[in-house]
Design a protein around this motif. Sequence first.
Motif, mmCIF file in Angstrom:
data_model
loop_
_atom_site.group_PDB
_atom_site.id
_atom_site.type_symbol
_atom_site.label_atom_id
_atom_site.label_comp_id
_atom_site.label_asym_id
_atom_site.label_seq_id
_atom_site.Cartn_x
_atom_site.Cartn_y
_atom_site.Cartn_z
ATOM 1 N N GLY A 64 -46.721 -19.863 55.535
ATOM 2 C CA GLY A 64 -46.849 -20.437 56.874
ATOM 3 C C GLY A 64 -45.746 -21.412 57.227
ATOM 4 N N GLU A 65 -45.361 -22.283 56.267
ATOM 5 C CA GLU A 65 -44.333 -23.285 56.565
ATOM 6 C C GLU A 65 -42.964 -22.637 56.770
ATOM 7 O OE1 GLU A 65 -45.041 -23.471 52.016
ATOM 8 O OE2 GLU A 65 -46.226 -23.300 53.859
ATOM 9 N N HIS A 66 -42.720 -21.535 56.052
ATOM 10 C CA HIS A 66 -41.449 -20.818 56.239
ATOM 11 C C HIS A 66 -41.402 -20.143 57.601
ATOM 12 C CE1 HIS A 66 -41.242 -20.496 51.568
ATOM 13 N NE2 HIS A 66 -40.786 -21.659 52.009
ATOM 14 N N LEU A 67 -42.536 -19.602 58.023
ATOM 15 C CA LEU A 67 -42.610 -18.989 59.350
ATOM 16 C C LEU A 67 -42.377 -20.025 60.435
ATOM 17 C CD1 LEU A 67 -45.600 -16.461 59.150
ATOM 18 C CD2 LEU A 67 -43.221 -15.932 59.671
ATOM 19 N N ARG A 68 -42.940 -21.213 60.261
ATOM 20 C CA ARG A 68 -42.758 -22.277 61.258
ATOM 21 C C ARG A 68 -41.284 -22.663 61.384
ATOM 22 N NH1 ARG A 68 -47.955 -23.660 59.321
ATOM 23 N NH2 ARG A 68 -47.202 -24.980 57.627
ATOM 24 N N LEU A 69 -40.599 -22.779 60.250
ATOM 25 C CA LEU A 69 -39.173 -23.116 60.279
ATOM 26 C C LEU A 69 -38.351 -22.014 60.950
ATOM 27 C CD1 LEU A 69 -38.681 -24.645 56.708
ATOM 28 C CD2 LEU A 69 -38.433 -25.835 58.895
ATOM 29 N N ILE A 70 -38.650 -20.760 60.608
ATOM 30 C CA ILE A 70 -37.913 -19.623 61.169
ATOM 31 C C ILE A 70 -38.097 -19.561 62.677
ATOM 32 C CG2 ILE A 70 -37.817 -17.094 61.280
ATOM 33 C CD1 ILE A 70 -38.536 -17.112 58.263
ATOM 34 N N ILE A 71 -39.343 -19.709 63.117
ATOM 35 C CA ILE A 71 -39.631 -19.626 64.554
ATOM 36 C C ILE A 71 -39.044 -20.830 65.287
ATOM 37 C CG2 ILE A 71 -41.503 -19.654 66.276
ATOM 38 C CD1 ILE A 71 -43.159 -18.050 64.230
ATOM 39 N N GLY A 72 -39.066 -22.001 64.661
ATOM 40 C CA GLY A 72 -38.481 -23.188 65.280
ATOM 41 C C GLY A 72 -36.987 -23.022 65.512
ATOM 42 N N PHE B 41 -37.025 -23.635 81.505
ATOM 43 C CA PHE B 41 -37.634 -22.880 80.414
ATOM 44 C C PHE B 41 -36.934 -23.204 79.096
ATOM 45 C CE2 PHE B 41 -38.608 -18.872 78.088
ATOM 46 C CZ PHE B 41 -39.988 -18.932 78.179
ATOM 47 N N ALA B 42 -35.610 -23.350 79.147
ATOM 48 C CA ALA B 42 -34.843 -23.675 77.947
ATOM 49 C C ALA B 42 -35.240 -25.036 77.385
ATOM 50 C CB ALA B 42 -33.348 -23.654 78.266
ATOM 51 N N ILE B 43 -35.454 -26.013 78.264
ATOM 52 C CA ILE B 43 -35.877 -27.351 77.827
ATOM 53 C C ILE B 43 -37.217 -27.271 77.103
ATOM 54 C CG2 ILE B 43 -36.637 -29.617 78.637
ATOM 55 C CD1 ILE B 43 -34.522 -29.339 80.883
ATOM 56 N N MET B 44 -38.130 -26.466 77.646
ATOM 57 C CA MET B 44 -39.433 -26.298 77.008
ATOM 58 C C MET B 44 -39.279 -25.668 75.625
ATOM 59 S SD MET B 44 -42.679 -23.971 78.007
ATOM 60 C CE MET B 44 -41.875 -22.623 77.171
ATOM 61 N N LEU B 45 -38.360 -24.688 75.510
ATOM 62 C CA LEU B 45 -38.133 -24.036 74.224
ATOM 63 C C LEU B 45 -37.532 -24.992 73.208
ATOM 64 C CD1 LEU B 45 -36.812 -20.474 75.153
ATOM 65 C CD2 LEU B 45 -39.085 -21.144 74.401
ATOM 66 N N PHE B 46 -36.672 -25.912 73.658
ATOM 67 C CA PHE B 46 -36.129 -26.934 72.756
ATOM 68 C C PHE B 46 -37.277 -27.749 72.147
ATOM 69 C CE2 PHE B 46 -31.877 -26.653 74.927
ATOM 70 C CZ PHE B 46 -31.141 -26.415 73.777
ATOM 71 N N ILE B 47 -38.234 -28.118 72.983
ATOM 72 C CA ILE B 47 -39.388 -28.893 72.512
ATOM 73 C C ILE B 47 -40.190 -28.085 71.496
ATOM 74 C CG2 ILE B 47 -41.557 -29.984 73.209
ATOM 75 C CD1 ILE B 47 -40.209 -30.544 75.940
ATOM 76 N N VAL B 48 -40.445 -26.800 71.819
ATOM 77 C CA VAL B 48 -41.193 -25.913 70.920
ATOM 78 C C VAL B 48 -40.457 -25.771 69.587
ATOM 79 C CG1 VAL B 48 -41.918 -23.518 70.541
ATOM 80 C CG2 VAL B 48 -42.352 -24.613 72.736
ATOM 81 N N GLY B 49 -39.147 -25.567 69.666
ATOM 82 C CA GLY B 49 -38.354 -25.385 68.458
ATOM 83 C C GLY B 49 -38.414 -26.587 67.532
ATOM 84 N N TYR B 50 -38.202 -27.769 68.089
ATOM 85 C CA TYR B 50 -38.248 -28.986 67.276
ATOM 86 C C TYR B 50 -39.646 -29.233 66.723
ATOM 87 C CZ TYR B 50 -33.492 -30.364 68.510
ATOM 88 O OH TYR B 50 -32.124 -30.404 68.633
ATOM 89 N N PHE B 51 -40.671 -28.867 67.487
ATOM 90 C CA PHE B 51 -42.061 -29.029 67.037
ATOM 91 C C PHE B 51 -42.302 -28.226 65.761
ATOM 92 C CE2 PHE B 51 -46.330 -27.101 67.005
ATOM 93 C CZ PHE B 51 -47.117 -28.234 66.887
ATOM 94 N N PHE B 52 -41.908 -26.938 65.789
ATOM 95 C CA PHE B 52 -42.150 -26.076 64.636
ATOM 96 C C PHE B 52 -41.273 -26.459 63.440
ATOM 97 C CE2 PHE B 52 -44.179 -22.606 67.288
ATOM 98 C CZ PHE B 52 -45.390 -22.705 66.634
ATOM 99 N N ILE B 53 -40.046 -26.884 63.700
ATOM 100 C CA ILE B 53 -39.180 -27.304 62.594
ATOM 101 C C ILE B 53 -39.758 -28.537 61.899
ATOM 102 C CG2 ILE B 53 -36.942 -28.341 62.047
ATOM 103 C CD1 ILE B 53 -35.708 -26.451 64.119
#
Length: 269
Positions: free
Chosen positions: A103-111, A249-261
């Motif tokens: 799970g943690e590897h998936l979170r990093l990859i998706i982030g 939309f890109a700004i929202m994705l930045f937030i999502v990415g940092y969240f998962f990382i």
Amino acid sequence: MELIIFLAIGAIAGFAAGLFGVGGGIIIVPILYVVFTKMSYGPEVVMHLALGTSLATIIVTSISSLLAHHKKGAVIWPVFKNLAPGLIIGSFFGAGIAGLLAGEHLRLIIGIFALWVARNMFVGAKKIVDQNKVLPSRAKQVFAGTVIGVASAIFGIGGGSLTVPYLNFYGVIMQKAVGTSAACGLPIAISGALGFMLFGIKEQVNISNSIGFVHIYAFFVISIMSFFTAKLGAKAAHVLSLVVLKKCFAIMLFIVGYFFILKGLSSSI
């Protein structure tokens, strides 16, 4: 409360799918991750459950979105036929690969993936497509479809984040790239969702209201709402200027990415 949350997810994801051709998964996955965590599902299955459920909902979203784009003449069906075999094979095996990852590897990859998509969307918001380019041979399109399929299943998305830039690169204008991407999301979602179901059953996942790694209750509620809002998003894609919308939309994705990382790193420590 769960019903309201799932309806809200469906409304937002469906509109985004129709508007950007991104399948909605990049929105569905992080929200489902939070919701399923709050529902006290085990950390070893939460990420996989969010990915599998996301792909299942994209089946309905893609149908709604592609029908709307088809009416506008924005789906390039010959390209879809070339990409589809690779998309089907790739997304099924991509689900198997995701099932093997922690799970943690998936979170990093998706982030990391979300940050990459956000960067490309923000920088390329005003990019002009070079319409002098032509699409590669059928064999190369099948190969590209396979790569997109594998990545899409691992990320729990409909593939638009990869398909749209791919088509843009070869001279396909934005509206037709989005429309064709919406069609491509269907085989990805069907094959990927089946893969997550089967691999989840193989892992003997015992979660109420689910088949393997697909949460049936969340799937139905999100799908019903997204079916209607995807049509609205598709209509907006042919009316609105996408520059500002893409940047938001890109700004929202930045937030999502940092969240998962951050979540992935915190779990690894």
